[in-house]
Design a protein around this motif. Structure first.
Motif, PDB file in Angstrom:
ATOM      1  N   ASN A 211       0.826  -1.208   0.000  1.00 55.46           N
ATOM      2  CA  ASN A 211       0.000   0.000   0.000  1.00 55.46           C
ATOM      3  C   ASN A 211       0.859   1.256   0.000  1.00 55.46           C
ATOM      4  N   LEU A 212       1.860   1.302   0.873  1.00 64.30           N
ATOM      5  CA  LEU A 212       2.727   2.481   0.959  1.00 64.30           C
ATOM      6  C   LEU A 212       3.538   2.664  -0.326  1.00 64.30           C
ATOM      7  N   THR A 213       4.018   1.555  -0.886  1.00 66.70           N
ATOM      8  CA  THR A 213       4.828   1.641  -2.110  1.00 66.70           C
ATOM      9  C   THR A 213       3.967   2.043  -3.300  1.00 66.70           C
ATOM     10  N   ALA A 214       2.752   1.503  -3.391  1.00 72.55           N
ATOM     11  CA  ALA A 214       1.849   1.879  -4.480  1.00 72.55           C
ATOM     12  C   ALA A 214       1.503   3.358  -4.417  1.00 72.55           C
ATOM     13  N   ASN A 215       1.290   3.879  -3.202  1.00 74.15           N
ATOM     14  CA  ASN A 215       1.035   5.312  -3.049  1.00 74.15           C
ATOM     15  C   ASN A 215       2.235   6.133  -3.505  1.00 74.15           C
ATOM     16  N   ALA A 216       3.438   5.667  -3.139  1.00 74.81           N
ATOM     17  CA  ALA A 216       4.651   6.386  -3.525  1.00 74.81           C
ATOM     18  C   ALA A 216       4.792   6.443  -5.041  1.00 74.81           C
ATOM     19  N   ILE A 217       4.507   5.326  -5.699  1.00 81.15           N
ATOM     20  CA  ILE A 217       4.571   5.292  -7.168  1.00 81.15           C
ATOM     21  C   ILE A 217       3.518   6.207  -7.772  1.00 81.15           C
ATOM     22  N   GLN A 218       2.325   6.181  -7.194  1.00 77.39           N
ATOM     23  CA  GLN A 218       1.222   6.970  -7.730  1.00 77.39           C
ATOM     24  C   GLN A 218       1.506   8.467  -7.679  1.00 77.39           C
ATOM     25  N   TYR A 219       2.150   8.915  -6.596  1.00 71.63           N
ATOM     26  CA  TYR A 219       2.381  10.348  -6.415  1.00 71.63           C
ATOM     27  C   TYR A 219       3.805  10.785  -6.758  1.00 71.63           C
ATOM     28  N   VAL A 241       9.502   3.718   3.197  1.00 74.83           N
ATOM     29  CA  VAL A 241       9.277   3.860   1.755  1.00 74.83           C
ATOM     30  C   VAL A 241       9.482   5.331   1.419  1.00 74.83           C
ATOM     31  N   LYS A 242      10.546   5.622   0.708  1.00 74.13           N
ATOM     32  CA  LYS A 242      10.903   7.007   0.382  1.00 74.13           C
ATOM     33  C   LYS A 242      10.719   7.252  -1.100  1.00 74.13           C
ATOM     34  N   ASP A 243      10.126   8.394  -1.455  1.00 76.62           N
ATOM     35  CA  ASP A 243       9.912   8.715  -2.862  1.00 76.62           C
ATOM     36  C   ASP A 243      10.410  10.122  -3.164  1.00 76.62           C
ATOM     37  N   THR A 244      10.509  10.412  -4.426  1.00 72.13           N
ATOM     38  CA  THR A 244      10.895  11.757  -4.896  1.00 72.13           C
ATOM     39  C   THR A 244       9.686  12.444  -5.511  1.00 72.13           C
ATOM     40  N   LYS A 292       4.241   1.465  15.329  1.00 71.43           N
ATOM     41  CA  LYS A 292       3.792   2.818  15.012  1.00 71.43           C
ATOM     42  C   LYS A 292       4.073   3.108  13.539  1.00 71.43           C
ATOM     43  N   ILE A 293       3.312   4.025  12.971  1.00 72.31           N
ATOM     44  CA  ILE A 293       3.500   4.438  11.588  1.00 72.31           C
ATOM     45  C   ILE A 293       3.490   5.953  11.525  1.00 72.31           C
ATOM     46  N   TRP A 294       4.346   6.520  10.689  1.00 69.92           N
ATOM     47  CA  TRP A 294       4.440   7.981  10.599  1.00 69.92           C
ATOM     48  C   TRP A 294       4.923   8.378   9.215  1.00 69.92           C
ATOM     49  N   VAL A 295       4.847   9.676   8.936  1.00 69.43           N
ATOM     50  CA  VAL A 295       5.260  10.196   7.634  1.00 69.43           C
ATOM     51  C   VAL A 295       6.092  11.443   7.842  1.00 69.43           C
ATOM     52  N   GLN A 296       7.063  11.633   6.970  1.00 74.70           N
ATOM     53  CA  GLN A 296       7.905  12.821   6.963  1.00 74.70           C
ATOM     54  C   GLN A 296       7.959  13.369   5.539  1.00 74.70           C
ATOM     55  N   SER A 297       7.949  14.685   5.437  1.00 78.30           N
ATOM     56  CA  SER A 297       8.033  15.317   4.124  1.00 78.30           C
ATOM     57  C   SER A 297       8.574  16.727   4.289  1.00 78.30           C
ATOM     58  N   SER A 304       8.347  12.333  -0.028  1.00 73.10           N
ATOM     59  CA  SER A 304       7.801  11.902   1.262  1.00 73.10           C
ATOM     60  C   SER A 304       8.467  10.604   1.676  1.00 73.10           C
ATOM     61  N   THR A 305       8.467  10.349   2.976  1.00 76.69           N
ATOM     62  CA  THR A 305       8.975   9.093   3.512  1.00 76.69           C
ATOM     63  C   THR A 305       7.971   8.557   4.519  1.00 76.69           C
ATOM     64  N   PHE A 306       7.359   7.411   4.208  1.00 74.62           N
ATOM     65  CA  PHE A 306       6.443   6.742   5.100  1.00 74.62           C
ATOM     66  C   PHE A 306       7.214   5.621   5.801  1.00 74.62           C
TER      67      PHE A 306
END
Length: 314
Positions: A211-219, A241-244, A292-297, A304-306
């Motif tokens: 789920n997190l990786t699919a979101n990263a690819i999508q955005y 999961v970190k994306d650009t 725990k789960i968190w996000v940074q951006s 973003s990094t989930f």
């Protein structure tokens, strides 16, 4: 004289005794009334408030002053009422959100069918494919809602065992590589060789990671990167999961795991915005594992990094 003295003494004693008995009776009745009132009144207030709550007035509260058992009961009652009010608010919000989410595909299907009936749209394969596409969106939304209901009510069991993070990541990469390739996105992993196992339900954590990786690819725009990594922190393993991608404004980070929440309110499911349910499901699954789960951006355009944490194996 002694006889008169004795009779006067006895009369005075009887009179004093009678006065004492009467005074004690009056004081006992008064104290009993005050004590009963101090006990009965709060109980009656709680009963009245419970009847109003049963009628749907969840903002009812009772006075909870003091430190005795009645005050503690009143405090617990207020706590229960507050929880019921929150549940009712969430229920109303959920109904409104679900109604809004269901309306979009249903309106599209209705529009296509009216166009076919009126002869405005041609009865060809393209029109029927569009109707099928909208019906498929509706089906996915119903599946998402069913899964959300299951995880929020904890109506599922976890098959916790020692699992390799590397195997989870490789499964995720294989499953989402075609989607990443279609957008020319580089999808890779960065895992230490000596990474410990984790205690988790393999299927559920794979669901979170996918789920997190699919979101990263999508955005993430074309020619971007998505990196899956993990590291040990004390007795926990942190998986990220970190994306650009497009990033998330700071004011939205706190609500990103709230169901149906979207950073861009105008973005619909059809425009690739998703249902706003996937991250909520991921949060419940991780928390069910005790993690725990968190996000940074860094903000818009800064990726973003989930991340989520799980207990490391021994």
């Amino acid at each position: 004289m002694m006889a008169d003295f004795y009779e006067n003494f006895q009369a005075s004693f009887n009179e004093a005794l009678l006065m004492a008995v009467l005074s004690a009776t009056v004081i006992a009745v008064l104290v009993s009334w005050l004590l009963s009132r101090s006990i009965v009144s709060p109980v009656q207030a709680i009963m009245s408030a419970s009847q109003r709550i049963a009628a749907g007035h969840y903002d009812e509260r009772v006075n909870a002053q003091g430190a005795d058992e009645i005050a503690q009961l009143a405090a617990r009652f207020n706590q229960m009422a507050s929880h019921l009010e929150q549940v009712e608010t969430m229920r109303r919000q959920l109904i409104g959100d679900v109604t809004h989410e269901l309306r979009t595909p249903l309106t599209s299907i209705k529009g296509y069918m009216e166009g076919l009936v009126d002869g405005v749209l041609p009865a060809n394969a393209e029109t029927f494919n569009q109707i099928h596409h909208e019906a498929d969106r509706l089906s996915r939304l119903v599946d998402d809602l069913q899964e959300l209901s299951r995880v929020e009510s904890k109506a599922y069991s976890l098959d916790v065992r020692s699992v390799s993070v590397s195997s989870l990541v490789q499964t995720t990469l294989k499953r989402l590589s075609p989607q990443a390739t279609a957008k020319r996105i580089t999808l890779h992993s960065n895992l230490p060789a000596d990474l410990s196992l984790i205690h988790a339900d393999e299927d559920r954590i794979t669901q979170v990671l996918v789920n997190l990786t699919a979101n990263a690819i999508q955005y993430t725009p074309e020619d971007g990167e998505v990196t899956l990594s993990a590291a040990r922190h004390g007795d926990e393993i942190h998986i990220s999961v970190k994306d650009t991608g497009i990033g998330i404004p700071q004011e939205h980070l706190a609500n990103i795991f709230t169901r149906f929440y979207r950073v861009d309110k105008s973005r619909s499911r059809n425009a690739g915005g998703g249902s706003g349910i996937g991250l909520t499901i991921a949060r419940h699954i991780v928390e069910a594992h005790g993690g725990k789960i968190w996000v940074q951006s860094g903000g818009e355009g800064k990726g973003s990094t989930f991340s989520f944490s799980l207990k490391a194996g021994r």
